[in-house]
Design a protein around this motif. Sequence first.
Motif, mmCIF file in Angstrom:
data_model
loop_
_atom_site.group_PDB
_atom_site.id
_atom_site.type_symbol
_atom_site.label_atom_id
_atom_site.label_comp_id
_atom_site.label_asym_id
_atom_site.label_seq_id
_atom_site.Cartn_x
_atom_site.Cartn_y
_atom_site.Cartn_z
ATOM 1 N N MET A 1 4.721 19.252 63.884
ATOM 2 C CA MET A 1 4.682 17.884 64.375
ATOM 3 C C MET A 1 4.121 16.907 63.342
ATOM 4 O O MET A 1 3.851 15.756 63.641
ATOM 5 N N LEU A 2 3.945 17.395 62.105
ATOM 6 C CA LEU A 2 3.399 16.536 61.060
ATOM 7 C C LEU A 2 4.323 15.372 60.748
ATOM 8 O O LEU A 2 3.862 14.268 60.422
ATOM 9 N N ARG A 3 5.628 15.595 60.821
ATOM 10 C CA ARG A 3 6.576 14.517 60.537
ATOM 11 C C ARG A 3 6.379 13.355 61.501
ATOM 12 O O ARG A 3 6.346 12.186 61.101
ATOM 13 N N GLN A 4 6.260 13.665 62.790
ATOM 14 C CA GLN A 4 6.096 12.614 63.782
ATOM 15 C C GLN A 4 4.776 11.864 63.582
ATOM 16 O O GLN A 4 4.714 10.640 63.683
ATOM 17 N N ARG A 5 3.723 12.618 63.267
ATOM 18 C CA ARG A 5 2.422 11.978 63.085
ATOM 19 C C ARG A 5 2.394 11.108 61.824
ATOM 20 O O ARG A 5 1.705 10.089 61.788
ATOM 21 N N ARG A 6 3.140 11.491 60.799
ATOM 22 C CA ARG A 6 3.232 10.634 59.613
ATOM 23 C C ARG A 6 3.887 9.300 59.975
ATOM 24 O O ARG A 6 3.462 8.242 59.503
ATOM 25 N N ASP A 7 4.943 9.361 60.776
ATOM 26 C CA ASP A 7 5.580 8.117 61.221
ATOM 27 C C ASP A 7 4.619 7.270 62.042
ATOM 28 O O ASP A 7 4.576 6.044 61.906
ATOM 29 N N HIS A 8 3.857 7.918 62.925
ATOM 30 C CA HIS A 8 2.888 7.172 63.733
ATOM 31 C C HIS A 8 1.868 6.467 62.846
ATOM 32 O O HIS A 8 1.507 5.301 63.086
ATOM 33 N N ALA A 9 1.390 7.145 61.819
ATOM 34 C CA ALA A 9 0.426 6.537 60.903
ATOM 35 C C ALA A 9 1.048 5.359 60.159
ATOM 36 O O ALA A 9 0.391 4.326 59.946
ATOM 37 N N PRO A 52 14.429 16.576 74.948
ATOM 38 C CA PRO A 52 15.201 17.601 75.664
ATOM 39 C C PRO A 52 14.542 18.983 75.606
ATOM 40 O O PRO A 52 14.579 19.735 76.579
ATOM 41 N N VAL A 53 13.917 19.313 74.461
ATOM 42 C CA VAL A 53 13.207 20.591 74.340
ATOM 43 C C VAL A 53 12.027 20.625 75.303
ATOM 44 O O VAL A 53 11.805 21.622 76.009
ATOM 45 N N LEU A 54 11.273 19.537 75.364
ATOM 46 C CA LEU A 54 10.113 19.489 76.249
ATOM 47 C C LEU A 54 10.525 19.578 77.718
ATOM 48 O O LEU A 54 9.862 20.246 78.517
ATOM 49 N N ARG A 55 11.624 18.934 78.087
ATOM 50 C CA ARG A 55 12.087 19.015 79.485
ATOM 51 C C ARG A 55 12.485 20.443 79.837
ATOM 52 O O ARG A 55 12.308 20.885 80.978
ATOM 53 N N ARG A 56 13.020 21.157 78.860
ATOM 54 C CA ARG A 56 13.448 22.526 79.119
ATOM 55 C C ARG A 56 12.275 23.491 79.216
ATOM 56 O O ARG A 56 12.310 24.446 80.005
ATOM 57 N N ARG A 116 1.973 19.372 73.974
ATOM 58 C CA ARG A 116 2.747 20.262 74.855
ATOM 59 C C ARG A 116 3.816 21.004 74.075
ATOM 60 O O ARG A 116 4.045 22.202 74.288
ATOM 61 N N LEU A 117 4.478 20.311 73.180
ATOM 62 C CA LEU A 117 5.480 20.982 72.354
ATOM 63 C C LEU A 117 4.833 22.032 71.460
ATOM 64 O O LEU A 117 5.361 23.143 71.306
ATOM 65 N N LEU A 126 8.884 25.468 65.727
ATOM 66 C CA LEU A 126 8.451 24.107 65.404
ATOM 67 C C LEU A 126 9.107 23.602 64.128
ATOM 68 O O LEU A 126 9.512 22.436 64.036
ATOM 69 N N ARG A 127 9.212 24.477 63.130
ATOM 70 C CA ARG A 127 9.846 24.070 61.880
ATOM 71 C C ARG A 127 11.319 23.727 62.100
ATOM 72 O O ARG A 127 11.830 22.752 61.538
#
Length: 206
Positions: A1-9, A52-56, A116-117, A126-127
């Motif tokens: 999840m590092l990619r998403q957190r980089r975008d958030h930063a 979609p992954v989280l809903r599943r 959660r993911l 995750l990768r």
Amino acid sequence: MLRQRRDHAELDRLMNAFPAAGADGPLRDRLWRDFVQLVFSHAFAEETVLWPVLRRLSPDGEELTGRVEEEHQAINDLLARVEKDKDDPRREALIEEAFRLVREDIRDEEDVLLPRLRAALDDRQLRRVGAAWEAVRMAAPTHPHPAVSRRPPGNALAGVPLSGFDRLRDLIAVDSPSGRRAALALGALAATGAVIVGVRRSARRR
């Protein structure tokens, strides 16, 4: 999840820098452009790959992603209003409200959805999910499109053609007559592409 957190930063950095950039000028315009492009490419990739992954995998995934999708829709609607009329006297207030919603969305994702993911997937999974997210983000729309669905396959059917339109808009001066003509031509091409994709998908189902 590092990619998403980089975008958030990066989103946080852009929002913090925007008020200090002055009322007008190239720096403020660049910060706003970068913010808008990142907001929409990031959100589109989340809606196409992560949620979609989280809903599943999560019993309450539907509820969690539904709330974040509502936040995304509200941000989309606000930024569409901002982009529509740069002389709107409410523009600064709309931008402040958009920033508030983006910060709220980031908190929800950082505190709830991404953990959660992380808990549901092993490192290899995750990768793989992260790589898919990055690939989609690189080809995602970069401007607001409030009428586009927040979920696949509807978002992908509309979003893929719109992405080409958006990325050309990012490169040309759409305020010039030639820019407007080019944008309109590409918009027509994008709409045609969306119809072709839809027809092909329908044909495959028969």
